[in-house]
Scaffold this motif. Structure first.
Motif, PDB file in Angstrom:
ATOM      1  N   THR A  13     -39.221  21.035 -43.535  1.00 47.59           N
ATOM      2  CA  THR A  13     -39.691  20.946 -42.160  1.00 47.59           C
ATOM      3  C   THR A  13     -38.620  20.309 -41.298  1.00 47.59           C
ATOM      4  OG1 THR A  13     -41.327  19.912 -40.684  1.00 47.59           O
ATOM      5  CG2 THR A  13     -40.829  18.763 -42.735  1.00 47.59           C
ATOM      6  N   PRO A  14     -38.486  20.743 -40.043  1.00 49.24           N
ATOM      7  CA  PRO A  14     -37.532  20.109 -39.136  1.00 49.24           C
ATOM      8  C   PRO A  14     -38.128  18.882 -38.448  1.00 49.24           C
ATOM      9  CG  PRO A  14     -38.541  21.971 -38.045  1.00 49.24           C
ATOM     10  CD  PRO A  14     -39.097  21.951 -39.452  1.00 49.24           C
ATOM     11  N   ILE A  33     -44.187  14.073 -36.486  1.00 51.18           N
ATOM     12  CA  ILE A  33     -44.263  14.613 -35.130  1.00 51.18           C
ATOM     13  C   ILE A  33     -45.350  15.680 -35.046  1.00 51.18           C
ATOM     14  CG2 ILE A  33     -43.012  16.079 -33.484  1.00 51.18           C
ATOM     15  CD1 ILE A  33     -42.124  13.240 -33.258  1.00 51.18           C
ATOM     16  N   LEU A  34     -46.087  15.672 -33.925  1.00 50.23           N
ATOM     17  CA  LEU A  34     -47.219  16.568 -33.672  1.00 50.23           C
ATOM     18  C   LEU A  34     -48.411  16.261 -34.568  1.00 50.23           C
ATOM     19  CD1 LEU A  34     -45.453  20.016 -33.116  1.00 50.23           C
ATOM     20  CD2 LEU A  34     -46.001  18.224 -31.449  1.00 50.23           C
ATOM     21  N   ALA A  35     -48.376  15.112 -35.250  1.00 41.26           N
ATOM     22  CA  ALA A  35     -49.467  14.687 -36.135  1.00 41.26           C
ATOM     23  C   ALA A  35     -49.731  15.698 -37.243  1.00 41.26           C
ATOM     24  CB  ALA A  35     -50.751  14.415 -35.344  1.00 41.26           C
TER      25      ALA A  35
END
Length: 221
Positions: A13-14, A33-35
């Protein structure tokens, strides 16, 4: 081997990771990030996504046991699960707290019903102007497993970034002053009805995380 050697975990994942929590040597979760929430049931050999996003970020993830878990998140939000993460529910507190200034950074539950979260907001630069320079410290409490929350404390000097409770009465909160970088540790023995500052070294700086081990040993960083 107690951290002497480390092996990289293959999560492709980035995204930027914020926290990791393991119940035992096999079951673990991470949030970023983005939960987005990932889960492993084999000690990190393989990972799968459990929640594909719910806020601008997830900052802390905590499981009470193999069923009950919570993720503190940005924009006055918290995610909770009662089935080990197969289904996550997002709870929005923006109707009680200002969404634009409240980012939750710590979560601690002592049983499936009683828990606390804390919030802070580090200053951001926009067009040469620093926003959120004053304290954005919130402490909120739930008695129904995170379905609803009540405000226990509001601070306009300090931000709060982590919370740990030993039982339903005794707990600690850490944070700091973003103008002076002064550290802050608060302690309660009455379930958060009153919070008292604890003595800490004058050289201590802004505290981001707290760990409680065996009920009587605390580390803050």
């Amino acid at each position: 081997d107690g951290g002497i050697n480390w092996e990289p975990q293959q999560i492709f994942t980035p995204r930027v990771f914020f926290d990791v929590f393991f119940l035992d040597s096999l079951k673990g979760w991470t949030v970023h990030i983005l939960a987005i929430i990932w889960h492993t049931s084999d000690g990190g050999q393989t990972w799968r996504i459990q929640l594909n996003g719910g806020s601008k970020f997830g900052t802390r993830i905590f499981f009470l046991d193999s069923l009950f878990g919570w993720t503190a998140a940005g924009m006055a939000k918290v995610m909770r699960t009662t089935d080990g993460g197969n289904l996550w529910e997002q709870i929005d507190l923006s109707n009680q707290l200002p969404q634009d200034t409240v980012d939750f950074y710590g979560v601690s539950f002592v049983d499936s019903l009683k828990g606390w979260m804390v919030a802070g907001r580090y200053p951001e630069d926009s067009a040469g102007v620093q926003h959120f320079k004053k304290g954005q410290g919130f402490i909120v409490y739930s008695e129904d497993g995170g379905a609803s929350w009540n405000l226990q404390s509001r601070d306009t000097i300090y931000d709060f970034f982590d919370v740990k409770f030993k039982d339903e009465l005794e707990g600690w909160v850490v944070g700091g002053n973003d103008s002076t970088m002064e550290a802050r540790v608060l302690h309660t023995t009455d379930g958060g009805q009153t919070w008292n500052p604890q003595s800490i070294p004058a050289s201590a700086k802004y505290l981001r995380a707290l760990e409680l081990v065996n009920g009587n040993k605390l580390w803050a960083v």
